[in-house]
Design a protein around this motif. Structure first.
Motif, PDB file in Angstrom:
ATOM      1  N   GLN A  12       1.008  -2.044  -0.634  1.00 12.82           N
ATOM      2  CA  GLN A  12       0.175  -0.345   0.046  1.00 12.82           C
ATOM      3  C   GLN A  12       1.288   1.510   0.233  1.00 12.82           C
ATOM      4  O   GLN A  12       0.336   2.406  -0.605  1.00 12.82           O
ATOM      5  CB  GLN A  12      -0.334  -0.313   1.794  1.00 12.82           C
ATOM      6  CG  GLN A  12      -2.034   1.545   1.110  1.00 12.82           C
ATOM      7  CD  GLN A  12      -2.963   1.010  -0.223  1.00 12.82           C
ATOM      8  OE1 GLN A  12      -3.653  -0.867  -0.856  1.00 12.82           O
ATOM      9  NE2 GLN A  12      -2.949   1.873  -1.302  1.00 12.82           N
ATOM     10  N   VAL A  13       2.006   1.316   0.373  1.00  4.88           N
ATOM     11  CA  VAL A  13       2.825   2.416   0.262  1.00  4.88           C
ATOM     12  C   VAL A  13       3.318   2.818  -0.489  1.00  4.88           C
ATOM     13  O   VAL A  13       3.331   4.046  -0.973  1.00  4.88           O
ATOM     14  CB  VAL A  13       4.180   2.211   1.728  1.00  4.88           C
ATOM     15  CG1 VAL A  13       5.631   3.134   1.243  1.00  4.88           C
ATOM     16  CG2 VAL A  13       3.595   2.278   3.312  1.00  4.88           C
ATOM     17  N   SER A  14       3.605   0.985  -1.376  1.00  6.33           N
ATOM     18  CA  SER A  14       3.948   1.501  -2.774  1.00  6.33           C
ATOM     19  C   SER A  14       3.241   1.766  -3.975  1.00  6.33           C
ATOM     20  O   SER A  14       3.289   3.349  -4.683  1.00  6.33           O
ATOM     21  CB  SER A  14       4.443   0.350  -3.275  1.00  6.33           C
ATOM     22  OG  SER A  14       3.203  -0.613  -3.608  1.00  6.33           O
ATOM     23  N   LEU A  15       1.707   1.803  -3.592  1.00  2.00           N
ATOM     24  CA  LEU A  15       0.635   2.384  -4.243  1.00  2.00           C
ATOM     25  C   LEU A  15       1.202   3.990  -3.835  1.00  2.00           C
ATOM     26  O   LEU A  15       0.339   4.820  -5.171  1.00  2.00           O
ATOM     27  CB  LEU A  15      -0.287   2.227  -4.307  1.00  2.00           C
ATOM     28  CG  LEU A  15      -0.536   0.625  -4.037  1.00  2.00           C
ATOM     29  CD1 LEU A  15      -2.232  -0.127  -3.922  1.00  2.00           C
ATOM     30  CD2 LEU A  15      -0.417   0.572  -5.753  1.00  2.00           C
ATOM     31  N   ILE A  16       0.920   4.455  -2.710  1.00  2.00           N
ATOM     32  CA  ILE A  16       1.036   6.011  -2.538  1.00  2.00           C
ATOM     33  C   ILE A  16       1.986   6.640  -3.635  1.00  2.00           C
ATOM     34  O   ILE A  16       1.773   7.921  -3.955  1.00  2.00           O
ATOM     35  CB  ILE A  16       1.168   5.989  -1.106  1.00  2.00           C
ATOM     36  CG1 ILE A  16       0.310   5.487   0.135  1.00  2.00           C
ATOM     37  CG2 ILE A  16       1.499   7.488  -0.112  1.00  2.00           C
ATOM     38  CD1 ILE A  16       0.212   5.806   1.493  1.00  2.00           C
ATOM     39  N   PHE A  17       3.266   6.355  -3.198  1.00  2.00           N
ATOM     40  CA  PHE A  17       4.556   6.572  -4.032  1.00  2.00           C
ATOM     41  C   PHE A  17       3.742   6.153  -5.457  1.00  2.00           C
ATOM     42  O   PHE A  17       4.993   7.378  -6.369  1.00  2.00           O
ATOM     43  CB  PHE A  17       5.478   5.892  -3.913  1.00  2.00           C
ATOM     44  CG  PHE A  17       6.236   6.474  -1.613  1.00  2.00           C
ATOM     45  CD1 PHE A  17       7.014   7.602  -2.509  1.00  2.00           C
ATOM     46  CD2 PHE A  17       5.869   6.287  -1.104  1.00  2.00           C
ATOM     47  CE1 PHE A  17       7.878   8.122  -1.181  1.00  2.00           C
ATOM     48  CE2 PHE A  17       6.178   6.656  -0.237  1.00  2.00           C
ATOM     49  CZ  PHE A  17       7.560   7.449  -0.014  1.00  2.00           C
ATOM     50  N   ALA A  18       3.574   5.359  -5.887  1.00  2.00           N
ATOM     51  CA  ALA A  18       3.158   5.217  -6.947  1.00  2.00           C
ATOM     52  C   ALA A  18       1.974   6.874  -7.637  1.00  2.00           C
ATOM     53  O   ALA A  18       2.285   7.234  -8.788  1.00  2.00           O
ATOM     54  CB  ALA A  18       1.718   4.339  -7.555  1.00  2.00           C
ATOM     55  N   CYS A  19       1.096   6.970  -6.272  1.00  2.00           N
ATOM     56  CA  CYS A  19       0.457   8.440  -6.805  1.00  2.00           C
ATOM     57  C   CYS A  19       0.971   9.988  -6.990  1.00  2.00           C
ATOM     58  O   CYS A  19       1.375  10.600  -8.133  1.00  2.00           O
ATOM     59  CB  CYS A  19      -0.789   8.086  -6.472  1.00  2.00           C
ATOM     60  SG  CYS A  19      -2.123   7.055  -5.994  1.00  2.00           S
ATOM     61  N   GLY A  20       2.111   9.763  -6.109  1.00  2.00           N
ATOM     62  CA  GLY A  20       2.636  10.678  -6.355  1.00  2.00           C
ATOM     63  C   GLY A  20       3.847  11.536  -5.861  1.00  2.00           C
ATOM     64  O   GLY A  20       4.352  12.126  -6.824  1.00  2.00           O
ATOM     65  N   THR A  21       5.149   9.945  -6.297  1.00  2.00           N
ATOM     66  CA  THR A  21       5.577  10.285  -6.667  1.00  2.00           C
ATOM     67  C   THR A  21       6.101  11.300  -8.252  1.00  2.00           C
ATOM     68  O   THR A  21       7.510  11.787  -8.901  1.00  2.00           O
ATOM     69  CB  THR A  21       7.209   8.911  -7.151  1.00  2.00           C
ATOM     70  OG1 THR A  21       6.981   8.326  -6.127  1.00  2.00           O
ATOM     71  CG2 THR A  21       7.892   9.300  -7.532  1.00  2.00           C
TER      72      THR A  21
END
Length: 486
Positions: A12-21
């Motif tokens: 789920q953390v990786s999805l947050i970064f996928a959205c914001g990066t």
């Protein structure tokens, strides 16, 4: 079971970064153009000098494109979905980063090349602006998904958004330096074109990263894709919050973007007015690195103080440092290393407070149904502040200098006095008009928003995407039964 949830949390953390990066592209695109302008002057010399307003026009078009992207995709992210907006935004950034690098004019004219570059920068700005109401909003919604520890929700959002922008600033300064080391003084055309063209790489990487994503649970449950949007009711409930966040964002960008001009002043003084590109670019990297400690430290503080109080803390600390720099400007310029450090602390506090928290407040203060529009309007007003501040900065310097013509340094203190005063004003607005954001605050806000709409006769059954919600609801209930280790 604990290991399974730990893996789920990391996923789920990786999805947050996928959205914001992808906001990395904002920092990179905005910062690399400074080095590119320096290179263009070196390469094209007198021919480039004929186009006197080129740099100003280029900045203006980039800001205009960003504002258009924020407003347009604020609407589209609510209407068409977060994933649609993010994929489109990343595609625009990739395409026009490549075309910027390939800019050329008819019969190889310099004027034609600059015209194409300006057009590409405007269109690139649309893609960059689109990332704010699409990527940041999706990152905020992903931060409250099952698997994310409540005490880390704000932290992951800040690291995935504003910290990525700041890393983009650093890399945008570092890439031209590395390319200059590789190609040398005799191949500067390759340096400026590759500096722009390499913006394609992170955009494509994020595009691929996002391919398998789904819409956030909050969007699936509480969007207004299928029904009419009761704008009058929404404005009546949220206009104070939106106005306060927009004003503080305007002030922050009004202060921050013009102060970027001081980077060149510091670099020029530190290097003894050196014309060596490796020296100038190197110091630019060092100064941009000052953003990083502020944004990283702020990301770990915000879960304890909350976005509102972290922002107030950063604003007041920045104001104090700004007043110190105003009063001791002459002494500090005699010790340029001390000036650079104090200036860096000034920048760091700006990132710790409003830099990290404005996007968070904009993303988490409104309901899911209009979160993209809410965020897009606030961010666009902020960019207008940046545009206004860039134009006002020299006037401020000139006016302060005119008051004390015998002191050659007094003009340069003007932006620090005014910027520090505005930071205090922004802290006051934040204190009185911006509400604290709690963990899981978006879920709570959506529940209250539904109750508000029902009280005013709106049929809330048409909200959401119409998908079955039992799976997501059961997963949330299961989540409450099992400790989460993310």
């Amino acid at each position: 079971m604990s290991e399974a949830y730990r893996k789920k949390g990391l996923s789920q953390v990786s999805l947050i970064f996928a959205c914001g990066t992808a906001l990395f592209s904002d920092g990179y695109a905005n910062n690399v153009i400074g080095a590119v302008n320096t290179l263009l002057k070196r390469v094209y010399g007198d021919e480039f000098a004929k186009h006197k307003n080129y740099s100003t026009t280029l900045s203006s078009l980039a800001f205009a494109g960003t504002v258009v992207g924020m407003l347009l995709f604020g609407y589209l992210s609510d209407k068409m979905g977060r994933k649609f907006g993010m994929m489109t935004a990343t595609g625009i950034v990739a395409v026009f980063s490549g075309l910027s690098a390939a800019s050329t004019g008819a019969h190889h004219s310099i004027g034609g090349m600059l015209a194409m570059l300006m057009a590409c920068r405007f269109l690139l700005g649309i893609g960059v602006g689109a990332e704010y109401p699409c990527g940041s909003v999706a990152a905020s919604e992903q931060s409250e998904e099952p698997g994310i520890s409540k005490n880390a929700q704000h932290r992951w959002f800040a690291l995935a958004t504003n910290t990525m922008i700041d890393f983009g600033f650093v890399i945008g300064a570092f890439v031209p330096l590395v390319l200059f080391w590789i190609f040398g003084e005799n191949h500067l055309r390759a340096v400026w074109r590759l500096s722009l063209g390499l913006g394609v790489v992170p955009a494509l990487a994020v595009f691929i990263w996002r391919l398998r994503m789904e819409e956030p649970t909050r969007y699936k449950k509480d969007s207004m894709v299928r029904g009419s949007v009761p704008y009058l009711l929404i404005i009546r409930r949220y206009w104070v919050r939106l106005s306060a966040i927009s004003i503080t964002w305007f002030i922050y960008d009004f202060i921050t973007y013009p102060f970027g001009l001081y980077t060149s002043t510091v670099t020029d003084t530190i290097t003894g007015h050196s014309d060596s590109l490796s020296v100038v670019f190197g110091w630019s990297v060092v100064i941009n690195l000052f953003y990083i400690p502020g944004t990283v430290a702020g990301a770990f503080i915000v879960d304890y103080l909350g976005p509102k109080w972290t922002m107030i803390t950063g604003l007041l600390a920045q104001a104090i440092i700004g007043f110190i720099m105003s009063g001791l400007y002459t002494q500090l310029t005699h010790h340029i290393a001390a000036f650079a450090v104090v200036y860096g602390i000034f920048l760091s506090f700006g990132e710790l407070g409003p830099g990290n928290c404005l996007g968070m407040l904009a993303a988490k203060s409104g309901p899911t149904a209009v979160r993209g529009k809410f965020y897009g309007i606030a961010a666009a007003i902020g960019k207008i502040g940046a545009f206004g501040g860039t134009w006002a900065w020299q006037r401020i310097v000139d006016d302060f200098q005119a008051m004390h013509p015998n002191d050659p340094n007094i003009g340069n203190t003007g932006p620090f006095w005014i910027g520090s005063g505005l930071a205090i004003f922004s802290a006051i607005i934040t204190f009185f008009f911006i509400r604290p954001i709690e963990h899981d605050g978006m879920e709570d806000e959506d529940r209250k928003f539904r109750e508000y709409l029902e009280q005013h006769g709106y049929d809330t059954s048409q909200m959401g995407l119409g998908e079955t919600e039992t799976d997501s609801m059961s997963s949330e209930s299961d989540e409450k039964k099992v400790p989460v280790a993310a």
